[in-house]
Design an enzyme around this catalytic site. Structure first.
Site, mmCIF file in Angstrom:
data_model
loop_
_atom_site.group_PDB
_atom_site.id
_atom_site.type_symbol
_atom_site.label_atom_id
_atom_site.label_comp_id
_atom_site.label_asym_id
_atom_site.label_seq_id
_atom_site.Cartn_x
_atom_site.Cartn_y
_atom_site.Cartn_z
ATOM 1 N N TRP A 159 -44.486 -34.693 5.520
ATOM 2 C CA TRP A 159 -44.039 -33.875 6.658
ATOM 3 C C TRP A 159 -45.076 -34.057 7.763
ATOM 4 O O TRP A 159 -46.271 -33.939 7.508
ATOM 5 C CB TRP A 159 -43.966 -32.416 6.199
ATOM 6 C CG TRP A 159 -43.559 -31.426 7.235
ATOM 7 C CD1 TRP A 159 -42.489 -31.533 8.073
ATOM 8 C CD2 TRP A 159 -44.194 -30.180 7.517
ATOM 9 N NE1 TRP A 159 -42.425 -30.409 8.862
ATOM 10 C CE2 TRP A 159 -43.466 -29.561 8.545
ATOM 11 C CE3 TRP A 159 -45.313 -29.515 7.007
ATOM 12 C CZ2 TRP A 159 -43.797 -28.322 9.073
ATOM 13 C CZ3 TRP A 159 -45.645 -28.283 7.529
ATOM 14 C CH2 TRP A 159 -44.899 -27.699 8.549
ATOM 15 N N ASP A 199 -46.658 -27.426 -1.556
ATOM 16 C CA ASP A 199 -45.795 -26.961 -0.474
ATOM 17 C C ASP A 199 -44.392 -26.835 -1.060
ATOM 18 O O ASP A 199 -43.759 -27.844 -1.396
ATOM 19 C CB ASP A 199 -45.830 -27.967 0.684
ATOM 20 C CG ASP A 199 -45.013 -27.494 1.886
ATOM 21 O OD1 ASP A 199 -44.188 -26.575 1.720
ATOM 22 O OD2 ASP A 199 -45.197 -28.055 2.981
ATOM 23 N N LYS A 250 -35.437 -21.732 4.842
ATOM 24 C CA LYS A 250 -34.232 -22.480 4.454
ATOM 25 C C LYS A 250 -33.437 -21.710 3.409
ATOM 26 O O LYS A 250 -32.227 -21.577 3.515
ATOM 27 C CB LYS A 250 -34.581 -23.858 3.880
ATOM 28 C CG LYS A 250 -35.909 -24.438 4.287
ATOM 29 C CD LYS A 250 -35.868 -25.165 5.599
ATOM 30 C CE LYS A 250 -37.299 -25.502 6.010
ATOM 31 N NZ LYS A 250 -37.411 -26.209 7.243
HETATM 32 C C1 LMR Z 1 -38.709 -29.873 9.181
HETATM 33 O O1 LMR Z 1 -39.392 -30.621 8.493
HETATM 34 O O2 LMR Z 1 -37.875 -30.301 9.999
HETATM 35 C C2 LMR Z 1 -38.825 -28.380 9.026
HETATM 36 O O3 LMR Z 1 -39.739 -28.073 8.035
HETATM 37 C C3 LMR Z 1 -39.076 -27.672 10.294
HETATM 38 C C4 LMR Z 1 -40.469 -27.854 10.797
HETATM 39 O O4 LMR Z 1 -41.144 -26.843 11.021
HETATM 40 O O5 LMR Z 1 -40.908 -28.984 10.988
#
Ligand code: LMR
Length: 393
Positions: A130, A210, A245
């Site tokens: 992420w 996470d 979510k």
């Molecule tokens: C994402 O990965 O799109 C979500 O977790 C929203 C974010 O805060 O990035």
């Protein structure tokens, strides 16, 4: 010249910045597969019935709105801890949960705490991960590098992952996606989690899970198996979770940080330090979302309703994966991996240029990394998305 004259323009956020671009796009048939938000079959952010019922009850018994304790609503923290370890688990005695501002806020409290503990520790995140993991842990003052996770054309690079974890220095903080890996959609099996947990124990690493997507992969319990693998090995453990979510409560910023210590005494000391982190970051968390989540988690009827609504969302995503994969069949590239991946995302393997073309020419917004949010696909837009992908190939 003021001190602000030296301020440089920061780049747009790779995920939320894409939503800004999407909102500014005036094409009527645009599709936002950028941000990780679940949309229902009518392309709306759903209001879960369990949430509606809890909200109504809370509104009917409106309470004065004083400050919450620094670590959050006690009933919420208790419920989160039970969700993380299971309702009967003895681990609850030696763990502490603090309410967080969504999963990101929980990660940030954890990063702040760990940094105070050992400023020289390195942080390892998956490659890819992420986008905000790198930004958040760097911003917290850590040196961040990565462990192998994904091999293009193959999927999970488990051997590479294990090798990199084995090579990590003692006390390295390892950020792991408990389920629904973001962005790739490739998760570890139960056996693989056991192996990872074993390496983490042997090498004395610090696992930070996470768990933002619990319930979107295989179900609440199955998605929590990583927690069980670590906690039964008695390693120090941090878990960031979120109801953005799973309860569709994005804007309420409802998350939690749970930290597992050696015993109750250690847990009390951990709690005191986490409270210092929270107090100096934002003092104490907001009430409303946590009250909803606590009620949904603890009221047996609402809890059952939540689990069935969650499984409905999970099933719809699976259907959309099948629908997309079926429409991409026969192209020059094999897209059958779309149905093998789990969670909200598919890592399409499309290049930066192809993602740019999807956006510019076809108004289909994904991330530059090639990630698309399958949870925002529906029967009305799936043909458009598939056609656009076919065009850019
Ligand atoms: C994402 O990965 O799109 C979500 O977790 C929203 C974010 O805060 O990035």
């Amino acid at each position: 010249m003021t001190v602000f004259a030296a301020v440089r323009l920061a780049p747009r956020d790779p995920i939320l910045g894409m939503t800004e671009a999407f909102n500014a796009d005036i094409r009527p048939d645009k599709v936002n597969l950028g941000v990780g938000v679940y949309l229902d079959a009518s392309a709306r952010v759903p209001i879960l019935e369990c949430v509606r019922a809890a909200s109504d009850r809370l509104a009917a018994e409106l309470k004065p709105c004083s400050y919450l304790p620094i670590d959050g609503l006690p009933s919420y923290d208790r419920a989160v801890k039970e969700l993380v370890f299971g309702p009967e688990s003895a681990l609850r005695e030696r763990a502490v949960t603090v309410q967080g501002l969504g999963g990101t806020g929980a990660l940030r409290i954890g990063a702040e705490f760990l940094r105070g503990l050992n400023p020289d520790a390195r942080v390892l995140i998956s490659d890819p991960s992420w986008e905000n993991h790198l930004a958040l842990f760097s911003r917290s003052g850590f040196q961040v590098s990565s462990y192998r996770y994904y091999k293009p054309g193959v999927g999970l690079d488990f051997a590479g992952m294990l090798d990199d974890l084995r090579a990590a220095a003692q006390s390295t903080i390892v950020v792991l996606h408990a389920c629904c890996h973001n962005p790739t959609g490739y998760d570890l099996s139960a056996e693989q989690w056991a192996q990872v947990a074993e390496v983490v124990r042997e090498r004395e690493l610090v696992p930070f899970l996470d768990m933002a997507y619990q319930g979107f992969g295989a179900g609440i319990e199955a998605d929590g198996r990583a927690v069980a693998e670590f906690s039964q090995r008695d390693v120090p453990l941090l878990v960031a979770n979120s109801f953005s979510k799973s309860m569709s409560l994005y804007g309420e910023r409802v998350g939690g940080l749970t930290v597992l210590g050696k015993d109750a005494d250690e847990a009390a000391r951990l709690a005191s330090q986490l409270k210092v982190c929270v107090r100096t970051l934002y003092s104490n968390p907001p009430t409303h979302g946590a009250s909803i989540a606590a009620m949904v988690l603890t009221d047996p009827g609402l809890r059952q309703l939540w689990e069935s609504e969650l499984s409905g969302m999970r099933d719809r995503i699976k259907l959309m994966r099948q629908a997309l994969a079926a429409r991409l069949q026969g192209l020059s590239r094999d897209f059958s991996f779309v149905t093998a991946q789990v969670g909200m995302f598919s890592y399409t393997g499309l290049s930066l240029e192809q993602m740019g073309e999807l956006r510019e020419k076809w108004a289909v917004y994904g991330l530059d990394s090639g990630r698309i949010c399958v949870a925002a696909i529906n029967d009305q837009n799936v043909d458009r998305v598939a056609q656009a992908i076919a065009k850019v190939l």
